[in-house]
Design an enzyme around this catalytic site. Structure first.
Site, PDB file in Angstrom:
ATOM      1  N   ASP A   1       4.688   0.285   1.378  1.00 52.40           N
ATOM      2  CA  ASP A   1       4.489  -0.333   2.923  1.00 52.40           C
ATOM      3  C   ASP A   1       4.209  -1.850   2.853  1.00 52.40           C
ATOM      4  O   ASP A   1       3.690  -2.173   1.206  1.00 52.40           O
ATOM      5  CB  ASP A   1       3.494   0.464   3.566  1.00 52.40           C
ATOM      6  CG  ASP A   1       3.220   0.080   4.556  1.00 52.40           C
ATOM      7  OD1 ASP A   1       3.499  -0.601   5.736  1.00 52.40           O
ATOM      8  OD2 ASP A   1       1.430   0.441   5.091  1.00 52.40           O
TER       9      ASP A   1
ATOM     10  N   ASP B   1       1.370  -3.627   5.172  1.00 51.71           N
ATOM     11  CA  ASP B   1       0.156  -4.544   5.350  1.00 51.71           C
ATOM     12  C   ASP B   1      -0.281  -3.346   4.156  1.00 51.71           C
ATOM     13  O   ASP B   1      -0.268  -2.496   4.873  1.00 51.71           O
ATOM     14  CB  ASP B   1       0.258  -4.302   6.922  1.00 51.71           C
ATOM     15  CG  ASP B   1       1.453  -5.086   7.585  1.00 51.71           C
ATOM     16  OD1 ASP B   1       1.243  -6.104   7.287  1.00 51.71           O
ATOM     17  OD2 ASP B   1       1.048  -4.828   9.105  1.00 51.71           O
TER      18      ASP B   1
END
Length: 222
Positions: free
Chosen positions: A8, A10
């Site tokens: 991922d 963020d």
């Protein structure tokens, strides 16, 4: 055998979550809707439109605005956010990530990115990490956002690996669910209560290492 690690963005690669919060906070304040750090947790890992709808749920409701009005607010939020991330530099990569990526490359592990942010390519460029990834999928490449597994499945297809050969790294509950729905093992980084369904939970990205993945997950993937 581990053949790929899919990150991922963020909260895992860099902390842009604070910029998302600041941008949404400004929108919520303009709408007169209560919005704080605690409520912001609901927005982690979900799309821009769904984030706005969740904010509206804390006020007049998601049906209180027309689709056109919602789209305008989403675009305004993104404009605020892009202004904020303009200050991102390579030094903003979270601790341990560069070392972990180098370790993965030495072990010939493919590296993918699965982000709900359409700004992912720009962020990677600002962090000078774009060339570190073998494939990047974001909200512009798939129809459905997390917790649907689409963005991880897109990575698996383009990296040419099976779900049982890949590991996902996430900091959001919806992301962990998406990884599992894609048939992969999940590493959670952050709050243990929130990420309780992850196969491994680490406090920070600095704890990531290939040896940890190998000893903790490799045997369960066979």
């Amino acid at each position: 055998m581990i053949k790929a690690v899919i990150f991922d963005l963020d909260g895992v690669i860099t902390d842009t979550a604070k910029y998302h919060y600041e941008a949404w906070k400004k929108i919520a304040d303009e709408l007169g809707i209560p919005f704080d750090i605690e409520y912001n947790e609901k927005l982690k890992g979900v799309s821009r439109m769904e984030s706005l709808c969740l904010i509206l749920d804390n006020g007049p409701g998601r049906d209180s605005l027309t689709l056109e009005e919602k789209n305008e607010l989403c675009e305004r939020k993104n404009k605020i956010y892009k202004e904020l991330i303009g200050s991102l530099r390579p030094s903003d990569v979270l601790p341990g990530i560069n070392e972990f990526i180098s370790e993965l490359k030495k072990n010939h592990i493919l590296i993918g990115l699965a982000s709900v942010s359409k700004n992912a390519p720009e962020i990677l460029n600002r962090l000078e990490l774009r060339d570190s990834f073998d494939y990047v999928a974001d909200a512009s490449t798939v129809e459905r956002s997390k917790p649907y597994p689409d963005v991880f499945i897109d990575n698996l297809i383009n990296l040419g690996v099976n779900p049982g050969e890949a590991i996902g790294v996430e900091d959001a509950e919806s992301g962990i669910e998406a990884i599992h729905r894609a048939g992969m093992k999940a590493v959670g980084i952050g709050n243990k209560k929130v990420l309780k369904d992850a196969d491994i939970i680490l406090s920070t990205s600095k704890e990531l290492s290939f040896s940890l993945l190998y000893t903790s997950l490799e045997m369960t993937m066979r």
